[in-house]
Scaffold this motif. Structure first.
Motif, PDB file in Angstrom:
ATOM      1  N   THR A  53      95.155 145.067  86.093  1.00 44.87           N
ATOM      2  CA  THR A  53      95.088 144.587  87.269  1.00 44.87           C
ATOM      3  C   THR A  53      96.133 145.461  88.377  1.00 44.87           C
ATOM      4  O   THR A  53      95.145 145.004  89.986  1.00 44.87           O
ATOM      5  CB  THR A  53      96.830 142.760  87.477  1.00 44.87           C
ATOM      6  OG1 THR A  53      96.194 142.054  85.765  1.00 44.87           O
ATOM      7  CG2 THR A  53      96.483 142.063  88.526  1.00 44.87           C
ATOM      8  N   LEU A  54      97.301 145.625  88.476  1.00 50.56           N
ATOM      9  CA  LEU A  54      97.036 147.146  89.802  1.00 50.56           C
ATOM     10  C   LEU A  54      96.045 147.711  90.034  1.00 50.56           C
ATOM     11  O   LEU A  54      95.967 148.103  91.010  1.00 50.56           O
ATOM     12  CB  LEU A  54      97.851 148.015  88.894  1.00 50.56           C
ATOM     13  CG  LEU A  54      99.513 147.687  88.736  1.00 50.56           C
ATOM     14  CD1 LEU A  54     100.402 148.554  88.334  1.00 50.56           C
ATOM     15  CD2 LEU A  54      99.645 146.273  89.787  1.00 50.56           C
ATOM     16  N   ILE A 209      91.368 137.675  89.502  1.00 49.03           N
ATOM     17  CA  ILE A 209      90.590 137.970  88.321  1.00 49.03           C
ATOM     18  C   ILE A 209      90.671 137.501  86.973  1.00 49.03           C
ATOM     19  O   ILE A 209      91.320 137.440  86.493  1.00 49.03           O
ATOM     20  CB  ILE A 209      90.192 139.034  88.582  1.00 49.03           C
ATOM     21  CG1 ILE A 209      89.945 140.117  90.700  1.00 49.03           C
ATOM     22  CG2 ILE A 209      89.152 139.539  87.680  1.00 49.03           C
ATOM     23  CD1 ILE A 209      89.649 141.291  90.829  1.00 49.03           C
ATOM     24  N   PHE A 210      89.446 136.985  86.980  1.00 46.70           N
ATOM     25  CA  PHE A 210      89.878 135.892  85.767  1.00 46.70           C
ATOM     26  C   PHE A 210      88.227 135.947  85.076  1.00 46.70           C
ATOM     27  O   PHE A 210      87.908 136.616  83.462  1.00 46.70           O
ATOM     28  CB  PHE A 210      90.608 134.727  85.347  1.00 46.70           C
ATOM     29  CG  PHE A 210      90.443 133.709  84.206  1.00 46.70           C
ATOM     30  CD1 PHE A 210      91.249 134.236  83.358  1.00 46.70           C
ATOM     31  CD2 PHE A 210      89.185 132.992  84.104  1.00 46.70           C
ATOM     32  CE1 PHE A 210      91.020 133.492  82.098  1.00 46.70           C
ATOM     33  CE2 PHE A 210      89.475 131.924  82.602  1.00 46.70           C
ATOM     34  CZ  PHE A 210      90.191 132.696  81.826  1.00 46.70           C
ATOM     35  N   THR A 230      93.816 141.118  81.704  1.00 51.24           N
ATOM     36  CA  THR A 230      93.936 140.505  82.698  1.00 51.24           C
ATOM     37  C   THR A 230      95.277 139.807  82.830  1.00 51.24           C
ATOM     38  O   THR A 230      94.870 138.935  82.032  1.00 51.24           O
ATOM     39  CB  THR A 230      93.031 139.947  84.853  1.00 51.24           C
ATOM     40  OG1 THR A 230      92.492 138.728  84.267  1.00 51.24           O
ATOM     41  CG2 THR A 230      91.505 140.690  84.587  1.00 51.24           C
ATOM     42  N   LEU A 231      95.947 140.111  84.029  1.00 54.07           N
ATOM     43  CA  LEU A 231      97.557 138.767  84.246  1.00 54.07           C
ATOM     44  C   LEU A 231      96.826 137.508  83.595  1.00 54.07           C
ATOM     45  O   LEU A 231      97.299 136.371  83.062  1.00 54.07           O
ATOM     46  CB  LEU A 231      97.865 138.841  85.045  1.00 54.07           C
ATOM     47  CG  LEU A 231      98.672 139.945  85.342  1.00 54.07           C
ATOM     48  CD1 LEU A 231      99.858 140.464  86.145  1.00 54.07           C
ATOM     49  CD2 LEU A 231      99.806 140.451  84.085  1.00 54.07           C
ATOM     50  N   GLY A 232      95.732 137.036  84.866  1.00 51.95           N
ATOM     51  CA  GLY A 232      95.013 135.502  84.413  1.00 51.95           C
ATOM     52  C   GLY A 232      94.237 135.041  82.892  1.00 51.95           C
ATOM     53  O   GLY A 232      94.448 134.920  82.627  1.00 51.95           O
ATOM     54  N   ASP A 237      95.090 133.017  77.321  1.00 49.15           N
ATOM     55  CA  ASP A 237      95.430 132.907  75.944  1.00 49.15           C
ATOM     56  C   ASP A 237      97.337 132.716  75.691  1.00 49.15           C
ATOM     57  O   ASP A 237      96.996 131.848  74.505  1.00 49.15           O
ATOM     58  CB  ASP A 237      95.581 134.331  75.729  1.00 49.15           C
ATOM     59  CG  ASP A 237      95.375 134.281  74.037  1.00 49.15           C
ATOM     60  OD1 ASP A 237      94.758 135.398  73.457  1.00 49.15           O
ATOM     61  OD2 ASP A 237      96.545 135.424  73.736  1.00 49.15           O
ATOM     62  N   ARG A 238      97.598 132.628  76.725  1.00 58.30           N
ATOM     63  CA  ARG A 238      98.925 132.484  76.028  1.00 58.30           C
ATOM     64  C   ARG A 238      99.289 130.792  76.372  1.00 58.30           C
ATOM     65  O   ARG A 238     100.100 129.674  75.430  1.00 58.30           O
ATOM     66  CB  ARG A 238      99.876 132.830  76.923  1.00 58.30           C
ATOM     67  CG  ARG A 238     100.402 134.320  76.821  1.00 58.30           C
ATOM     68  CD  ARG A 238     100.788 134.374  75.246  1.00 58.30           C
ATOM     69  NE  ARG A 238     101.353 135.788  74.844  1.00 58.30           N
ATOM     70  CZ  ARG A 238     100.092 136.518  74.051  1.00 58.30           C
ATOM     71  NH1 ARG A 238      99.060 136.454  74.081  1.00 58.30           N
ATOM     72  NH2 ARG A 238     100.556 138.186  73.611  1.00 58.30           N
ATOM     73  N   SER A 239      98.552 130.397  76.960  1.00 63.05           N
ATOM     74  CA  SER A 239      98.473 128.467  77.009  1.00 63.05           C
ATOM     75  C   SER A 239      97.582 128.201  75.945  1.00 63.05           C
ATOM     76  O   SER A 239      97.908 126.455  75.826  1.00 63.05           O
ATOM     77  CB  SER A 239      98.226 128.458  78.847  1.00 63.05           C
ATOM     78  OG  SER A 239      98.854 129.353  79.819  1.00 63.05           O
ATOM     79  N   PHE A 240      96.514 128.423  75.998  1.00 64.08           N
ATOM     80  CA  PHE A 240      95.510 127.854  74.716  1.00 64.08           C
ATOM     81  C   PHE A 240      94.905 128.776  73.925  1.00 64.08           C
ATOM     82  O   PHE A 240      93.727 128.716  73.190  1.00 64.08           O
ATOM     83  CB  PHE A 240      93.169 127.958  75.973  1.00 64.08           C
ATOM     84  CG  PHE A 240      94.051 126.685  77.368  1.00 64.08           C
ATOM     85  CD1 PHE A 240      94.553 125.299  77.264  1.00 64.08           C
ATOM     86  CD2 PHE A 240      94.206 127.333  78.223  1.00 64.08           C
ATOM     87  CE1 PHE A 240      94.650 124.774  78.040  1.00 64.08           C
ATOM     88  CE2 PHE A 240      94.719 126.699  79.988  1.00 64.08           C
ATOM     89  CZ  PHE A 240      95.389 125.182  80.090  1.00 64.08           C
ATOM     90  N   GLY A 241      95.863 129.167  73.466  1.00 60.81           N
ATOM     91  CA  GLY A 241      95.555 130.474  71.599  1.00 60.81           C
ATOM     92  C   GLY A 241      95.685 129.562  71.130  1.00 60.81           C
ATOM     93  O   GLY A 241      96.355 128.158  70.591  1.00 60.81           O
TER      94      GLY A 241
END
Length: 278
Positions: A53-54, A209-210, A230-232, A237-241
């Motif tokens: 992302t950076l 960016i996703f 990316t962070l998105g 992944d942590r929400s719908f993994g």
């Protein structure tokens, strides 16, 4: 009121939940302080996502604005520049998913059915390149984002250039100024406020960016390799993994907010100067 309901309150809830271990609906959030942040910063997926992302913010911003400034210098005196502006702006009205699919076809590596990029390479005697492999896809996506985004910023900068009095350029031409001197001494100073706003817009968009990365690097799978995250994508992944961790997702979202805030403040201070009247 709507701003508070749909933005302020969710933001506060995100910050609060970032200090908890929560698996979603049906589970009670268990507050555990900074544990989520500690685990997240030690996660390899987050580390790759943060660095990528950076890279998109910094390298993508530099590439996009260099391209936008070059086109601005060329289009200012060109006939039919409004038509060209509209053509350059076109990628911004196409859904990022569709752009990702288009670039996926262009950069496809499949002997016998190569994408356009590898077809051109092989037509001049070069070997095909696996553009969308984990080690190279980030750079390919970066170039694609610069290409797709530059039209938007060209439009913004050209709108600012259009309000500059023509006689300033005429006087510079009579004095024998080169195109670069006109840009450095007239165009850039008189559009500096717009450049600052464009920089802020780029930062916000780059942090989010996703779709383009997900489609190009994922190759039809559930999620792309962690080297290209990316962070998105990390939040997704942590929400719908397989094992949802909404507390970690919220912590990453807080980091994204902080990242935008730091870059925006830095840009505003770096680009701050007295307004020039004309």
């Amino acid at each position: 009121m709507l701003y508070g309901v749909f933005l302020i309150l969710p933001t506060i809830a995100t910050v609060v939940l970032s200090f908890s271990n929560w698996k979603g609906a049906g589970d009670t959030p268990q507050f555990n302080g900074f544990t989520q942040y500690t685990r997240m910063f030690g996660d390899e997926g987050f580390q790759h996502a943060f660095l990528n992302t950076l890279s998109y913010i910094a390298l993508g911003g530099v590439g996009t604005f260099i391209l936008a400034f070059l086109f601005t210098m060329v289009l200012r005196d060109m006939r039919g520049n409004k038509l060209i502006r509209a053509i350059l702006f076109f990628p911004n009205i196409v859904a990022p998913v569709a752009l990702g699919m288009f670039f996926g076809v262009v950069y496809r590596y499949q002997p016998g059915r190569q994408g356009l990029a590898n077809f051109l390479l092989e037509s001049v005697g070069l070997k095909g390149v696996k553009f969308l492999e984990a080690d190279t896809v980030t750079w390919v996506v970066l170039g694609s984002i610069i290409w797709a985004s530059s039209g938007f910023y060209i439009t913004i900068l050209m709108a600012a250039v259009d309000r500059i009095p023509p006689y300033l350029y005429e006087d510079a031409s009579i004095a024998g100024a080169s195109p670069w001197q006109k840009f450095r001494n007239i165009t850039l100073p008189l559009t500096w406020d717009v450049v600052g706003i464009a920089g802020v817009l780029w930062t916000i968009n780059a942090v989010k960016i996703f779709e383009l990365v997900f489609v190009m690097a994922g190759s039809g799978t559930y999620a792309p390799p962690i080297h290209s995250w990316t962070l998105g994508i990390f939040v997704f992944d942590r929400s719908f993994g397989d094992t949802p961790a909404y507390g970690t997702a919220c912590a990453c979202a807080v980091v994204m907010i902080a990242l935008v805030s730091v870059f925006v403040v830095a840009l505003r201070r770096l680009l701050r100067r007295e307004a020039i009247q004309f």
